[in-house]
Design an enzyme around this catalytic site. Structure first.
Site, PDB file in Angstrom:
ATOM      1  N   HIS A  17       0.835  -1.214   0.000  1.00 22.46           N
ATOM      2  CA  HIS A  17       0.000   0.000   0.000  1.00 22.46           C
ATOM      3  C   HIS A  17       0.862   1.253   0.000  1.00 22.46           C
ATOM      4  O   HIS A  17       1.529   1.569   0.987  1.00 22.46           O
ATOM      5  CB  HIS A  17      -0.916   0.002   1.228  1.00 22.46           C
ATOM      6  CG  HIS A  17      -1.933   1.105   1.190  1.00 22.46           C
ATOM      7  ND1 HIS A  17      -3.281   0.865   1.063  1.00 22.46           N
ATOM      8  CD2 HIS A  17      -1.810   2.447   1.246  1.00 22.46           C
ATOM      9  CE1 HIS A  17      -3.924   2.019   1.050  1.00 22.46           C
ATOM     10  NE2 HIS A  17      -3.054   2.996   1.160  1.00 22.46           N
TER      11      HIS A  17
ATOM     12  N   HIS B 137       1.339   5.480  -1.973  1.00 27.10           N
ATOM     13  CA  HIS B 137       0.828   6.566  -2.832  1.00 27.10           C
ATOM     14  C   HIS B 137       2.023   7.226  -3.516  1.00 27.10           C
ATOM     15  O   HIS B 137       2.667   8.110  -2.944  1.00 27.10           O
ATOM     16  CB  HIS B 137       0.058   7.601  -2.016  1.00 27.10           C
ATOM     17  CG  HIS B 137      -1.204   7.048  -1.434  1.00 27.10           C
ATOM     18  ND1 HIS B 137      -2.435   7.215  -2.015  1.00 27.10           N
ATOM     19  CD2 HIS B 137      -1.410   6.286  -0.327  1.00 27.10           C
ATOM     20  CE1 HIS B 137      -3.355   6.597  -1.292  1.00 27.10           C
ATOM     21  NE2 HIS B 137      -2.756   6.021  -0.263  1.00 27.10           N
TER      22      HIS B 137
ATOM     23  N   GLN C  52      -9.795   9.461  -4.935  1.00 27.67           N
ATOM     24  CA  GLN C  52      -9.469  10.103  -3.649  1.00 27.67           C
ATOM     25  C   GLN C  52     -10.610  10.967  -3.089  1.00 27.67           C
ATOM     26  O   GLN C  52     -10.848  11.001  -1.897  1.00 27.67           O
ATOM     27  CB  GLN C  52      -8.212  10.963  -3.826  1.00 27.67           C
ATOM     28  CG  GLN C  52      -7.855  11.862  -2.654  1.00 27.67           C
ATOM     29  CD  GLN C  52      -7.260  11.121  -1.475  1.00 27.67           C
ATOM     30  OE1 GLN C  52      -6.090  10.753  -1.489  1.00 27.67           O
ATOM     31  NE2 GLN C  52      -8.057  10.878  -0.445  1.00 27.67           N
TER      32      GLN C  52
ATOM     33  N   HIS D 138      -9.367   1.644   0.017  1.00 28.16           N
ATOM     34  CA  HIS D 138      -9.232   2.321   1.307  1.00 28.16           C
ATOM     35  C   HIS D 138     -10.572   2.106   1.997  1.00 28.16           C
ATOM     36  O   HIS D 138     -11.614   2.476   1.441  1.00 28.16           O
ATOM     37  CB  HIS D 138      -8.999   3.813   1.111  1.00 28.16           C
ATOM     38  CG  HIS D 138      -7.605   4.167   0.706  1.00 28.16           C
ATOM     39  ND1 HIS D 138      -7.069   3.802  -0.494  1.00 28.16           N
ATOM     40  CD2 HIS D 138      -6.643   4.854   1.370  1.00 28.16           C
ATOM     41  CE1 HIS D 138      -5.819   4.248  -0.566  1.00 28.16           C
ATOM     42  NE2 HIS D 138      -5.532   4.889   0.558  1.00 28.16           N
TER      43      HIS D 138
ATOM     44  N   GLU E 108     -11.134   4.072   6.992  1.00 29.13           N
ATOM     45  CA  GLU E 108      -9.957   4.738   7.570  1.00 29.13           C
ATOM     46  C   GLU E 108     -10.483   5.868   8.447  1.00 29.13           C
ATOM     47  O   GLU E 108     -10.513   7.038   8.070  1.00 29.13           O
ATOM     48  CB  GLU E 108      -9.029   5.274   6.474  1.00 29.13           C
ATOM     49  CG  GLU E 108      -7.713   5.813   7.054  1.00 29.13           C
ATOM     50  CD  GLU E 108      -6.755   6.347   6.000  1.00 29.13           C
ATOM     51  OE1 GLU E 108      -7.113   6.368   4.816  1.00 29.13           O
ATOM     52  OE2 GLU E 108      -5.635   6.741   6.387  1.00 29.13           O
TER      53      GLU E 108
ATOM     54  N   ASP F 183       2.340   3.237   2.898  1.00 30.07           N
ATOM     55  CA  ASP F 183       1.290   4.229   2.657  1.00 30.07           C
ATOM     56  C   ASP F 183       1.849   5.568   2.170  1.00 30.07           C
ATOM     57  O   ASP F 183       1.593   5.960   1.041  1.00 30.07           O
ATOM     58  CB  ASP F 183       0.410   4.427   3.903  1.00 30.07           C
ATOM     59  CG  ASP F 183      -0.940   5.062   3.572  1.00 30.07           C
ATOM     60  OD1 ASP F 183      -1.253   5.229   2.380  1.00 30.07           O
ATOM     61  OD2 ASP F 183      -1.695   5.381   4.515  1.00 30.07           O
TER      62      ASP F 183
ATOM     63  N   TRP G 242       0.272  13.790   4.169  1.00 31.19           N
ATOM     64  CA  TRP G 242      -0.221  13.045   5.327  1.00 31.19           C
ATOM     65  C   TRP G 242       0.886  12.678   6.312  1.00 31.19           C
ATOM     66  O   TRP G 242       0.611  12.351   7.450  1.00 31.19           O
ATOM     67  CB  TRP G 242      -0.924  11.761   4.858  1.00 31.19           C
ATOM     68  CG  TRP G 242      -2.164  12.047   4.075  1.00 31.19           C
ATOM     69  CD1 TRP G 242      -3.422  12.225   4.599  1.00 31.19           C
ATOM     70  CD2 TRP G 242      -2.294  12.212   2.660  1.00 31.19           C
ATOM     71  NE1 TRP G 242      -4.307  12.492   3.590  1.00 31.19           N
ATOM     72  CE2 TRP G 242      -3.659  12.491   2.384  1.00 31.19           C
ATOM     73  CE3 TRP G 242      -1.400  12.155   1.585  1.00 31.19           C
ATOM     74  CZ2 TRP G 242      -4.137  12.709   1.094  1.00 31.19           C
ATOM     75  CZ3 TRP G 242      -1.877  12.378   0.308  1.00 31.19           C
ATOM     76  CH2 TRP G 242      -3.224  12.649   0.064  1.00 31.19           C
TER      77      TRP G 242
HETATM   78 FE   FE2 Z   1      -3.524   5.067   1.501  1.00 30.06          FE
END
Ligand code: FE2
Length: 424
Positions: free
Chosen positions: A57, A59, A152, A210, A213, A309, A315
């Site tokens: 996982h 991005h 997203q 996802h 979350e 991630d 993030w």
């Molecule tokens: Fe993610």
């Protein structure tokens, strides 16, 4: 005549003194005392030889953008999404490609040779999709990049998300993604799960959503994901990523949910560094850890992988493509300190994500691709404890990265001159 012969290695299952022979990029021999000649012969010196790391996982479209255009002040998932929205209009294909390639260099250096990356499809230009499809081809000789079409801003909440997601799949993106907890209502979240699973079934693709979350114990989209996986015969091809709401769910409900997930063949992907950082932000004390129930899911028969991630993006400030750092955090947050549990944490960044991604010929058997990492450690728990140095990284039987052993010199009266990290 072999292409490569690695002598005297220790394997993750505990076998020691093993020699490994490679020909045409594949493992052709794996045994002690191998009688063979090779173009290149290396002494493994008893160190741990593992199949290369796999990240289930990531991005890659946002990686290495930390601080652009500003830093996440609240540290929450929602501010991260808003911040990414601010950055999107100024993205260029060149910058996306450059950052992704730089991250792939980091990954290879850390023995990470397969990555599943989500790519945002909510920008009508599909700039990030085109950039990462280009990167997928560029890195193919040394890294397997699998792409997930990720809406997203919400499949139903964002105006053209469904159409854009289908366009991304038409362009060659590999996996169907989703974000049901970000849709406008629980009902729309459930509807998005149904639509996406049906789309994946029609196209014969995998699903990685996802899912939940959130710290909201009533965010139960994983239940719907398990239902449609079962209904559409997608067993073994679907993963729920994050699943952080499971941390906060009622125990009785979870006792029903986990067998449902196992029965449906849904895998779980936890992202320990990000979950421990983003979740629990609305708590005072005690603060929840946010990560999903890893040992309990494993005990119920649900495969669990750990993902990185985020690395230096809206993030998360940190990360370096080091899957041992990810396993280290996962082990701590889940309190998986038993010997068998620590090995499960190692599996969560190697064999388990390889299965979730559907990587062919992955592993340490004769016939497998020689995608390997030699670690400065004696066994998997020690590799995690030390976030062990990647002495050699091998792709298809060829060395693609090397790092000198981590050794410190001491200048202390009456003490030995060197530190041995393995006798602590
Ligand atoms: Fe993610």
């Amino acid at each position: 005549m072999l292409d490569l012969l690695l002598r005297n290695c220790t394997l993750p299952d505990g076998r020691s003194g093993v020699d490994l022979g490679v020909e045409d990029g594949r493992i052709v021999a794996l045994q002690p005392g191998l009688q063979a000649q090779a173009g290149q012969e290396i002494d493994g010196a008893g160190q741990l030889l593992s199949p290369a790391f796999v990240d289930a996982h990531f991005h890659m479209d946002s990686t290495l953008s930390y601080g652009l255009p500003r830093v996440n002040q609240s540290g929450t998932l929602l501010e991260g999404i808003a911040l990414w929205g601010e950055l999107k209009p100024s993205l260029t294909q060149e910058a996306l490609v450059e950052r992704a390639l730089a991250y792939c260099d980091w990954a290879v250096a850390k023995g990470l040779l397969a990555i599943r990356s989500h790519v945002d499809v909510c920008d009508d230009r599909l700039l990030a999709v085109e950039a990462l499809l280009h990167v997928r081809e560029r890195v193919k000789p040394y890294l397997d990049l699998q792409l997930v079409a990720f809406p997203q801003d919400g499949l139903l909440r964002s105006a053209h998300a469904l159409r854009n997601l289908q366009r991304a799949l038409d362009l060659g993106v590999d996996v169907v993604g989703g974000i049901p907890h970000f849709e406008r209502t629980m009902e729309q979240g459930a509807e998005s799960v149904r639509l996406l699973c049906e789309l994946a079934a029609e196209r014969g693709l995998r699903v990685d959503m996802h899912c939940d979350e959130s710290d909201d114990p009533l965010s139960r989209h994983i239940e719907t994901l398990a239902l449609h996986t079962h209904r559409l015969g997608l067993q073994g091809r679907v993963a729920g990523s994050h699943l952080t709401s499971m941390h906060s769910m009622d125990n009785y409900y979870v006792s029903k949910l986990m067998p449902l997930m196992a029965e449906s063949g849904v895998a779980a992907i936890a992202n320990p560094l990000i979950n421990i950082t983003l979740q629990g932000r609305h708590d005072s004390y005690p603060k929840r850890r946010g990560m999903t129930r890893v040992p309990e899911l494993l005990a119920a028969g649900v495969p669990v992988a750990f993902g990185q991630d985020c690395v230096m993006d809206p993030w998360y400030f940190g990360g370096s493509g080091d899957m041992l750092e990810v396993a280290h955090m996962g082990l701590h947050v889940a309190q998986m300190t038993g010997q068998a549990a620590m090995r499960q944490c190692f599996d969560a960044v190697t064999t388990t994500p390889a299965r979730i991604l559907g990587l062919e010929d992955y592993g340490l058997d004769v016939g497998c691709r020689a995608d390997l990492v030699l670690l400065q450690a004696g066994d998997p728990p020690e590799a995690i404890r030390l976030r062990a140095t990647r002495l050699l990284v091998i792709r298809g039987g060829k060395i693609v990265a090397a790092t000198p052993a981590a050794n410190a010199r001491l200048y202390l009266p009456g003490r030995p001159a060197a530190v041995d990290w393995r006798r602590a």
